[in-house]
Design an enzyme around this catalytic site. Structure first.
Site, mmCIF file in Angstrom:
data_model
loop_
_atom_site.group_PDB
_atom_site.id
_atom_site.type_symbol
_atom_site.label_atom_id
_atom_site.label_comp_id
_atom_site.label_asym_id
_atom_site.label_seq_id
_atom_site.Cartn_x
_atom_site.Cartn_y
_atom_site.Cartn_z
ATOM 1 N N ARG A 10 4.456 -2.504 3.599
ATOM 2 C CA ARG A 10 5.285 -1.389 3.112
ATOM 3 C C ARG A 10 5.131 -0.151 3.992
ATOM 4 O O ARG A 10 6.082 0.586 4.222
ATOM 5 C CB ARG A 10 4.932 -1.076 1.650
ATOM 6 C CG ARG A 10 5.487 -2.144 0.687
ATOM 7 C CD ARG A 10 4.783 -2.088 -0.646
ATOM 8 N NE ARG A 10 5.365 -2.975 -1.639
ATOM 9 C CZ ARG A 10 5.122 -4.288 -1.721
ATOM 10 N NH1 ARG A 10 4.319 -4.879 -0.844
ATOM 11 N NH2 ARG A 10 5.693 -5.017 -2.674
ATOM 12 N N ASP A 304 -2.181 -14.027 -6.395
ATOM 13 C CA ASP A 304 -2.651 -14.661 -5.156
ATOM 14 C C ASP A 304 -4.097 -15.145 -5.258
ATOM 15 O O ASP A 304 -4.612 -15.767 -4.337
ATOM 16 C CB ASP A 304 -2.530 -13.664 -3.989
ATOM 17 C CG ASP A 304 -1.069 -13.331 -3.689
ATOM 18 O OD1 ASP A 304 -0.197 -14.183 -3.957
ATOM 19 O OD2 ASP A 304 -0.797 -12.217 -3.208
HETATM 20 C C1 S3P Z 1 3.600 -9.385 -2.890
HETATM 21 C C2 S3P Z 1 3.979 -9.827 -4.114
HETATM 22 C C3 S3P Z 1 3.576 -11.126 -4.686
HETATM 23 C C4 S3P Z 1 2.404 -11.743 -3.931
HETATM 24 C C5 S3P Z 1 2.564 -11.630 -2.448
HETATM 25 C C6 S3P Z 1 2.670 -10.176 -2.035
HETATM 26 C C7 S3P Z 1 4.081 -8.076 -2.396
HETATM 27 O O1 S3P Z 1 4.670 -12.012 -4.635
HETATM 28 O O2 S3P Z 1 2.258 -13.094 -4.289
HETATM 29 O O3 S3P Z 1 1.477 -12.217 -1.765
HETATM 30 O O4 S3P Z 1 3.497 -7.517 -1.456
HETATM 31 O O5 S3P Z 1 5.068 -7.582 -2.953
HETATM 32 P P1 S3P Z 1 5.826 -11.976 -5.774
HETATM 33 O O6 S3P Z 1 6.460 -10.660 -5.683
HETATM 34 O O7 S3P Z 1 6.778 -13.057 -5.391
HETATM 35 O O8 S3P Z 1 5.127 -12.247 -7.038
#
Ligand code: S3P
Length: 434
Positions: A10, A304
């Protein structure tokens, strides 16, 4: 600990969109994040590392000036990078093609593409998977979208698409997913509010067009990476380790809370705030653990961490039941299948269904103690399975041999060195010296 992966992606994306120079301290320099960095350069942002102090500087474009990339944007294994960037391109009025590695090309993109299509974006894909081409719209509409999974990637993609839109964009998710986009957009000057609704849903409101002014960002330690040394320390009697500068955002602390419920001795020290995120140091001691039933409403806050939580459960006394984890089937690998195989190969009794796993903990994992050769574990190139398997072998004092050991560089390039510093020993063909 290495910088948080979600915040690092981000920082690069929002920094690229902001007006002026954004400085980033502690950026995670992993393969996933470097793919996002290259994509932001291809859209016109200037991003450079500043000398030896590890700080990065981003010369942002402002939200109106992205250029059409000359070739396809390759995101490798990075689900967050590709999904957020699809939203970004959709709202910038440019066209881009998105590609990735084998694993990313199997993962569902429809969750991003369908809402974007409904808002007028033109999308070409084969069955909702990569490669995907997006033709964005110059005047993206402000919108109200209710999403049906608690996914920070979907929420963030829709927010990114709407940054140039005139008026109020409202996004409602069924439960609160990680909120780094909301926090960071606010730090960059966007008018954004976040509210928990009485029924447990979460609403984000963005007043567009967003004004994005460069700022400086400190990336805290990644709790998802920290879950590996934390699990090793909790399972190995006599351990006592301290991890400094850890992100303690409540949308990310599900693993720590769950480990504590299992009897894990984890002390939070020096709680403080940095760059709009709560952080603290964590001291972790070898602990006697008990099996529990995890709370499905907490799944997004530790999504995760389930493979390594399953390792922790194998060392606990009694069964651990994890429900509402169907999302694990569509991560970098089918994480339910890979976790179950990993534990079974070490003799741990396990069961699973479409969206649950049950692990019978006996307080220890013995593997086949007569075996002198390493127990092979198939990772399918999934970094979190690879690290969970190595921690399992470490805590069980058994040799484990993982396939595709280089995949760990996706999220935690210094994993081998850090674990060596804690006393682990690896024989490896990848870039580690112990
Ligand atoms: C993330 C959101 C999660 C996570 C991924 C990182 C993020 O996925 O599993 O490793 O940085 O927005 P989801 O948004 O699909 O749950």
């Amino acid at each position: 600990m290495p910088g948080d992966k979600s915040i690092s992606h981000r920082a690069l994306i929002f920094g690229a969109l902001a007006q002026g120079q954004t400085g980033v301290d502690g950026l995670l320099e992993s393969e996933d994040v470097m793919h996002t960095l290259k994509a932001m350069r291809a859209l016109g942002a200037k991003i450079e590392k500043q000398g030896q102090n590890g700080k990065w500087q981003i010369d942002g474009l402002g939200i109106k000036k992205a250029i059409t990339p000359e070739s396809a944007l390759d995101f490798g294994n990075a689900g967050t990078g590709v999904r957020l960037s699809m939203g970004l391109v959709a709202g910038l009025g440019i066209t881009a093609r998105f590609i990735g590695d084998q694993s990313l090309s199997r993962r569902p993109m429809g969750r991003i593409l369908e809402p974007l299509k409904r808002l007028g974006v033109i999308v070409a894909s084969q069955d909702g998977c990569l490669p995907v081409t997006i033709r964005g719209i110059a005047h993206f509409p402000a919108h109200r979208t209710e999403i049906n999974i608690a996914s920070a990637q979907v929420k963030s993609a829709l927010l990114l698409a709407a940054l140039r839109a005139d008026g109020v964009t409202e996004i409602i998710e069924p439960a609160m997913s990680r909120d780094h986009s909301e926090r960071m957009l606010s730090a960059f000057g966007a008018d954004i509010t976040s509210t928990m609704l009485e029924d447990g849903r979460h609403r984000v409101v963005l007043n567009g067009p967003a004004k994005m002014q460069a700022c400086s960002i400190n990336v805290p330690g990644d709790p998802s990476s920290a879950a590996f040394p934390i699990t090793a320390a909790l399972c190995i009697p006599g351990s006592d380790i301290t991890l400094q500068g850890m992100l303690m955002n409540p949308t990310r602390t599900g693993f720590i809370e769950t480990a504590r419920r299992m009897g894990g001795r984890i002390k939070m020290l020096n709680a403080r705030e940095s760059g709009g995120e709560p952080i603290a140091d964590l001291r972790i001691y070898g602990s006697s653990l008990k099996g529990i039933t995890t709370d499905p409403s907490m799944a997004p806050s530790m999504i995760d961490e389930f493979p390594v939580l399953a390792v922790l459960a194998a060392f606990a006394h009694g069964p651990t039941m994890m429900c509402g984890i169907g999302e694990l089937r569509v991560k970098e690998s089918d994480r339910i299948a890979r976790t179950i195989d990993m534990l079974e190969s070490m003799g741990v009794p396990v069961q699973c269904g479409d969206d649950w796993m049950r692990i019978e903990g006996t307080g220890a994992v013995w593997g086949d103690s007569a075996r002198t050769t390493a127990v092979p574990v198939r990772t399918d190139g999934d970094h979190r399975i690879a690290m969970a398997a190595l921690v399992l072998g470490l805590a069980a004092f058994r040799k484990i041999q993982i396939s595709e050991p280089e995949c760990i560089a996706t999220s935690y390039p210094d994993f081998y060195q850090d674990m060596c510093a804690l006393g682990a020993r690896f024989q490896t063909e990848v870039n580690a010296s112990c």
